[in-house]
Design a protein around this motif. Sequence first.
Motif, PDB file in Angstrom:
ATOM      1  N   THR A 198      38.172 -12.587  82.195  1.00  0.00           N
ATOM      2  CA  THR A 198      38.499 -12.967  83.571  1.00  0.00           C
ATOM      3  C   THR A 198      37.717 -12.125  84.575  1.00  0.00           C
ATOM      4  N   LEU A 199      37.657 -10.825  84.343  1.00  0.00           N
ATOM      5  CA  LEU A 199      36.898  -9.952  85.242  1.00  0.00           C
ATOM      6  C   LEU A 199      35.412 -10.299  85.224  1.00  0.00           C
ATOM      7  N   GLY A 200      34.891 -10.662  84.044  1.00  0.00           N
ATOM      8  CA  GLY A 200      33.489 -11.069  83.972  1.00  0.00           C
ATOM      9  C   GLY A 200      33.219 -12.341  84.760  1.00  0.00           C
ATOM     10  N   ILE A 201      34.137 -13.312  84.693  1.00  0.00           N
ATOM     11  CA  ILE A 201      33.985 -14.553  85.466  1.00  0.00           C
ATOM     12  C   ILE A 201      34.033 -14.251  86.954  1.00  0.00           C
ATOM     13  N   ILE A 202      34.950 -13.371  87.351  1.00  0.00           N
ATOM     14  CA  ILE A 202      35.039 -13.008  88.777  1.00  0.00           C
ATOM     15  C   ILE A 202      33.770 -12.304  89.235  1.00  0.00           C
ATOM     16  N   PRO A 207      29.646 -12.088  93.496  1.00  0.00           N
ATOM     17  CA  PRO A 207      28.816 -10.891  93.275  1.00  0.00           C
ATOM     18  C   PRO A 207      29.161  -9.736  94.215  1.00  0.00           C
ATOM     19  N   GLN A 208      29.706 -10.035  95.388  1.00  0.00           N
ATOM     20  CA  GLN A 208      30.049  -8.966  96.317  1.00  0.00           C
ATOM     21  C   GLN A 208      31.250  -8.145  95.860  1.00  0.00           C
ATOM     22  N   PHE A 209      31.968  -8.673  94.898  1.00  0.00           N
ATOM     23  CA  PHE A 209      33.169  -7.997  94.411  1.00  0.00           C
ATOM     24  C   PHE A 209      32.766  -6.875  93.451  1.00  0.00           C
ATOM     25  N   ASN A 210      33.088  -5.624  93.793  1.00  0.00           N
ATOM     26  CA  ASN A 210      32.716  -4.474  92.973  1.00  0.00           C
ATOM     27  C   ASN A 210      33.686  -4.381  91.790  1.00  0.00           C
ATOM     28  N   ILE A 211      33.275  -5.017  90.686  1.00  0.00           N
ATOM     29  CA  ILE A 211      34.171  -5.117  89.539  1.00  0.00           C
ATOM     30  C   ILE A 211      34.356  -3.777  88.851  1.00  0.00           C
ATOM     31  N   PHE A 212      33.378  -2.855  88.978  1.00  0.00           N
ATOM     32  CA  PHE A 212      33.479  -1.568  88.303  1.00  0.00           C
ATOM     33  C   PHE A 212      34.521  -0.660  88.951  1.00  0.00           C
TER      34      PHE A 212
END
Length: 258
Positions: A198-202, A207-212
């Motif tokens: 789910t986090l990978g899809i988001i 792309p602006q979402f800082n998933i790290f």
Amino acid sequence: MDLVLMQLPVFLLVFVRITAFFVAAPFFNSRNVPNQFKIALGFLLTLISFQYVPAVEPIPMDLTFIIHVLKEVLVGVMLGLICEIMFAAVQVAGGMMDMQIGLAMANVIDPRTGAYIPVTGNFKNVLATLYFFSIDGHHMLIRGLISSYQVIPLDRMWAPFGSEQVVMTAVKVFTQMFLSAFMIAAPLVVAIFLVDVTLGIIAKSVPQFNIFVVGMPIKMLAGFLLLIVLMPAFLLTLNALFEKMFRGFAEMMRWLGG
């Protein structure tokens, strides 16, 4: 006096098997348990269980007695290791969980072994220990050890340690340990894997979402919530694990008895 001297070798062999079992068996082999306590407990159990040992032929105190002692040490250690291997499934499952949650680097010292183990593995190990004591599992181990004198006589010179059945039983117990560890860790591992997907899809969609920055806290929060939700299932899995442990204990004892 002659009767005492005649029964002394048998008493010493009983003491050796019980003490060797405590050296390798779970809980009793903990580094927190002083060696003096293990020896005293083995001596006390020897006094209690000596009357339940079947009558055997007189065992002379000569060079052959050393072979008897070596056989008793190996029997006690092997029976204890069978139980210890099955109990290690809890720590292996905790390591799998920590790898998914993100706590693989946060290891703590296990007071039982002195080695570094995962945080979740230590937590699960404490719960498994408390649950094992709550169902009188330690009494079952001691009762099984005392009953081993019915299956593996003291006056037998040697036991078939290298037989095919003994080796296959050890391999089967080792395999069941990993299968049980996978069964314990599978629900949480699969759920955290879905969180990663789910986090990978988001991350790809936005792309602006800082998933790290938010990914690790989300995984840890999901992991802790799943640990709470899966607690009843963990206890049910422990029942199956302990049943396999006692079954492996009895099977190994039967093959060692020939």
